[in-house]
Design an enzyme around this catalytic site. Structure first.
Site, mmCIF file in Angstrom:
data_model
loop_
_atom_site.group_PDB
_atom_site.id
_atom_site.type_symbol
_atom_site.label_atom_id
_atom_site.label_comp_id
_atom_site.label_asym_id
_atom_site.label_seq_id
_atom_site.Cartn_x
_atom_site.Cartn_y
_atom_site.Cartn_z
ATOM 1 N N ARG A 19 -23.703 -27.738 32.708
ATOM 2 C CA ARG A 19 -24.267 -28.601 33.792
ATOM 3 C C ARG A 19 -23.402 -30.309 33.938
ATOM 4 N NH1 ARG A 19 -30.594 -28.917 33.553
ATOM 5 N NH2 ARG A 19 -30.381 -30.772 34.216
ATOM 6 N N GLU A 46 -24.846 -34.242 42.970
ATOM 7 C CA GLU A 46 -24.176 -32.993 43.659
ATOM 8 C C GLU A 46 -24.861 -32.945 45.113
ATOM 9 O OE1 GLU A 46 -25.338 -28.975 42.135
ATOM 10 O OE2 GLU A 46 -23.633 -29.630 40.057
ATOM 11 N N HIS A 56 -21.092 -25.312 42.605
ATOM 12 C CA HIS A 56 -22.508 -24.862 41.896
ATOM 13 C C HIS A 56 -22.777 -23.272 42.039
ATOM 14 C CE1 HIS A 56 -25.928 -25.874 39.447
ATOM 15 N NE2 HIS A 56 -25.996 -24.771 39.349
HETATM 16 P P1 NAD Z 1 -29.827 -20.496 26.702
HETATM 17 O O1 NAD Z 1 -30.813 -21.964 26.188
HETATM 18 O O2 NAD Z 1 -29.831 -19.701 26.313
HETATM 19 O O3 NAD Z 1 -28.193 -21.963 25.659
HETATM 20 C C1 NAD Z 1 -27.792 -23.405 25.355
HETATM 21 C C2 NAD Z 1 -27.586 -23.554 24.269
HETATM 22 O O4 NAD Z 1 -27.011 -24.879 23.543
HETATM 23 C C3 NAD Z 1 -28.346 -22.844 22.590
HETATM 24 O O5 NAD Z 1 -27.811 -21.840 21.909
HETATM 25 C C4 NAD Z 1 -28.265 -24.437 22.129
HETATM 26 O O6 NAD Z 1 -28.823 -24.173 20.541
HETATM 27 C C5 NAD Z 1 -27.358 -24.537 22.418
HETATM 28 N N1 NAD Z 1 -26.828 -26.586 22.100
HETATM 29 C C6 NAD Z 1 -28.181 -27.631 23.063
HETATM 30 N N2 NAD Z 1 -27.650 -28.689 22.137
HETATM 31 C C7 NAD Z 1 -26.305 -28.382 21.867
HETATM 32 C C8 NAD Z 1 -25.624 -29.383 21.723
HETATM 33 N N3 NAD Z 1 -25.582 -30.925 21.927
HETATM 34 N N4 NAD Z 1 -23.916 -29.364 20.724
HETATM 35 C C9 NAD Z 1 -23.821 -27.887 21.534
HETATM 36 N N5 NAD Z 1 -24.550 -26.660 21.753
HETATM 37 C C10 NAD Z 1 -25.920 -26.890 21.995
HETATM 38 O O7 NAD Z 1 -28.905 -21.493 28.134
HETATM 39 P P2 NAD Z 1 -28.063 -20.709 28.978
HETATM 40 O O8 NAD Z 1 -28.976 -19.847 29.712
HETATM 41 O O9 NAD Z 1 -27.094 -19.981 27.791
HETATM 42 O O10 NAD Z 1 -28.015 -21.531 29.834
HETATM 43 C C11 NAD Z 1 -26.678 -22.575 29.487
HETATM 44 C C12 NAD Z 1 -26.149 -23.629 30.820
HETATM 45 O O11 NAD Z 1 -25.880 -22.818 32.322
HETATM 46 C C13 NAD Z 1 -27.645 -24.335 31.178
HETATM 47 O O12 NAD Z 1 -26.855 -25.880 30.922
HETATM 48 C C14 NAD Z 1 -27.999 -23.629 32.887
HETATM 49 O O13 NAD Z 1 -28.296 -24.912 32.967
HETATM 50 C C15 NAD Z 1 -26.751 -23.541 33.158
HETATM 51 N N6 NAD Z 1 -26.838 -22.482 34.143
HETATM 52 C C16 NAD Z 1 -25.840 -23.183 35.010
HETATM 53 C C17 NAD Z 1 -25.206 -22.301 36.261
HETATM 54 C C18 NAD Z 1 -24.222 -22.548 37.253
HETATM 55 O O14 NAD Z 1 -25.154 -21.509 38.186
HETATM 56 N N7 NAD Z 1 -23.535 -23.391 37.039
HETATM 57 C C19 NAD Z 1 -26.544 -20.918 35.824
HETATM 58 C C20 NAD Z 1 -26.754 -20.777 34.727
HETATM 59 C C21 NAD Z 1 -27.323 -21.582 34.089
#
Ligand code: NAD
Length: 547
Positions: free
Chosen positions: A235, A264, A283
């Site tokens: 994000r 964005e 993105h």
């Molecule tokens: P997830 O919920 O499986 O994992 C998130 C992890 O972040 C968890 O393990 C949590 O404990 C950890 N976390 C929370 N706060 C934290 C902090 N302050 N410091 C360190 N770690 C912390 O999520 P995911 O499915 O792995 O997705 C991760 C990110 O990727 C999300 O923000 C999602 O929106 C983004 N995403 C982006 C795209 C894209 O198109 N670029 C696509 C899919 C997902």
């Protein structure tokens, strides 16, 4: 059982529905009135982002029990309307994990080997062949990759980077173990210590206040190694983009590759556009044919699983769970939630066990609901998917967190009536237990939730609004320092409870629980933390008294 598919789905999804033996109709391009007329005849509705399940569509839902969104964003579904009608809303966040992880790795390779710049130089004719070593890159094998957020995508990136012979360290304060992926990823608790060790950093955390600018100017200029490559596929707000541009121009870091931006689309004159060693994509993390197919198949699978067996995958709302407790018992549910929020703010993350105990005439009747409500508050701030009373047990299980509920025959010593207590146990070093905290509370005849015990401290207060919890050595002068610090910062203390605990052995400790009229800023909190005698300062934001 009948399912309405109201947006175009990948063929593989429809094939799954056929194979599962459920009957379905595909009706695309329905207007709001038409959809409202169709919906009551179906048990399930599957959508992408085209059709809108508005409050009007869901006003008379007939036999509709669930809506599945093939994809992540649910802006086209009125969640409040769905929840109020008891309709479960599902999404398919996990379906894009692999594609997004691969995209992050693609960014890493592109950056390390300067592929976009080399491609541009060659094709534009700007490159003088003999000078092609300007595109000399960095080998990734042998380098240390820091993965921030060891969730679905973070772990997928890490496991692939291990195969590339990179050394992996992780930072995730909510990850319950010292290592991840069978000991192959060492978790580091301190972000700066983590940052100092790594050559490449990749972010896979949710957005929001908690993760905002994890990589900030101070860290970029004073902690990061000068060869650091920054990857952000999570994000936009997680990194300070402006500071990254400045750090690149000042030679404080070596490169950055971003797929996501704070705003964005990014402004046309975004400072990163003119930086060297930058790779930017609009993105596209989840943008693959396979992910698009996967979201369709997963939406169909989730819908069929729910309708056929009641299994819930990827729930977005609290549909289907009845939370309407009788009026005299409903405040106990509020108490459980608020205890969860207080503990979420007070305790360090990485919970291994969450235990709810209840005693008294009414509280033990809803052990399951109260445990779920408290756990939602404990987990929701650090996960990217919505956590709610429906999916919380499943999410906790996935993350190795044990949820325990205990019906105590008698209230704890010195207390009477309905008592709810929640204890969190965090993971510590070397497989030992870490911190453990508990909060106990009750609801008096006025129907307000009250906290009565904070660990061993005796308190009595209604948890609400902006709160600050301070633990200190029980010595003269600390209360004065706290009062003056808040006064100097212009933050009014609305209410304050002070409690002292004298353990059987060791020094006396004191706890102050403050309610303040405005959120204290980081400067004030850091100043308090730096004062001698103050050992812990935490801020918590709770709903207002009547919320
Ligand atoms: P997830 O919920 O499986 O994992 C998130 C992890 O972040 C968890 O393990 C949590 O404990 C950890 N976390 C929370 N706060 C934290 C902090 N302050 N410091 C360190 N770690 C912390 O999520 P995911 O499915 O792995 O997705 C991760 C990110 O990727 C999300 O923000 C999602 O929106 C983004 N995403 C982006 C795209 C894209 O198109 N670029 C696509 C899919 C997902």
């Amino acid at each position: 059982m009948n399912i309405l598919v109201a947006d175009k789905l990948a063929e593989e999804g429809l094939e799954f529905l056929t194979q599962s033996g459920v009957s379905y109709d595909v009706k695309i391009g329905l207007k709001e009135d038409q959809l409202a007329a169709e919906v009551p005849n179906y048990d399930g509705l599957i959508v992408r982002s085209g059709v809108k399940a508005t409050a009007k569509v869901l006003a008379n839902p007939g036999k509709l029990r669930a809506i599945a969104r093939a994809g992540v964003g649910v802006d086209n579904i009125d969640l409040e309307a769905a929840t109020s009608k008891g309709i479960l809303v599902l999404n398919t966040a996990a379906a894009s994990t692999l594609s997004t992880a691969e995209h992050a790795l693609a960014l890493m390779f592109s950056l390390a080997r300067k592929i976009p710049a080399a491609n541009h130089g060659l094709r534009s004719g700007e490159l003088e062949w003999k000078k092609r070593s300007i595109y000399q890159g960095t080998q990734l094998a042998g380098k240390t990759l820091g993965v921030v957020g060891l969730g679905r995508i973070g772990q997928t990136v890490a496991s692939r980077a291990i195969a590339m012979e990179m050394k992996i360290v992780g930072y995730d304060p909510y990850f319950p173990n010292e290592t991840a992926l069978d000991g192959r990823v060492k978790m580091i608790k301190d972000f700066d210590e983590f940052l100092r060790q790594i050559d490449v950093i990749t972010f896979h955390v949710p957005g929001g206040e908690q993760t905002r600018h994890l990589l900030n100017r101070e860290r970029l200029f004073n902690v990061a190694k000068p060869n650091l490559l920054v990857i952000n596929d999570s994000r936009g707000e997680v990194v300070d983009e402006i500071a990254i541009a400045e750090a690149l121009n000042a030679g404080k870091i070596a490169g950055a590759a971003l797929d996501v931006f704070q705003t964005e689309p990014p402004a046309k004159d975004h400072p990163l556009f003119s930086c060297e060693n930058v790779v930017l994509t609009p993105h596209l993390g989840a943008s693959t044919d396979e992910a698009q197919t996967a979201v369709s198949v997963e939406a169909c699978r989730a819908m069929v699983a729910f309708l056929q067996t009641g299994e819930i995958r990827g729930a977005v709302n609290a549909g289907g769970v009845k939370l309407d407790l009788p009026p005299d018992e409903a405040p106990l549910a509020k108490l459980a939630s608020r205890i969860g929020s207080l503990l979420a703010g007070y305790a360090e993350g990485g919970f291994k066990t969450i235990t709810l105990r209840a005693s008294g005439p009414r509280a033990p009747k809803y052990l399951n609901t109260f445990l779920r409500l408290a756990t939602v508050e404990l987990l929701k701030s650090h996960l990217s998917d919505p956590v709610n009373v429906i999916n919380v047990e499943h999410i906790a299980q996935e993350r190795g967190i044990e949820m325990v509920k205990i019906h105590e025959p008698e209230p704890p010593q010195g207390l009477v009536g309905d008592i709810i207590g929640v204890r969190v146990q965090s993971a510590g070093a070397n497989g030992e237990n870490g911190e453990s905290h508990r909060i106990l509370g009750t609801v008096y005849a006025d129907g307000l939730p009250r906290v009565l015990r904070f660990d061993n401290f005796v308190v009595d207060m209604v948890p609400e609004g902006d709160m600050v919890i301070i633990e200190n050595e029980d010595k003269p002068g600390v209360i004065g320092v706290v009062g003056t610090s808040f006064g100097d910062a212009g933050v009014n203390i609305a209410d304050m409870v002070i409690s002292r605990h004298i353990p059987a052995s060791g020094e006396a400790r004191a706890l102050m629980v403050l309610k303040v009229d405005s959120k204290p800023d980081d400067g004030l909190i850091n100043r308090l933390k730096a004062r001698p005698g103050i050992t812990r300062v935490k801020t918590v934001k709770l709903p207002k008294r009547d919320a």
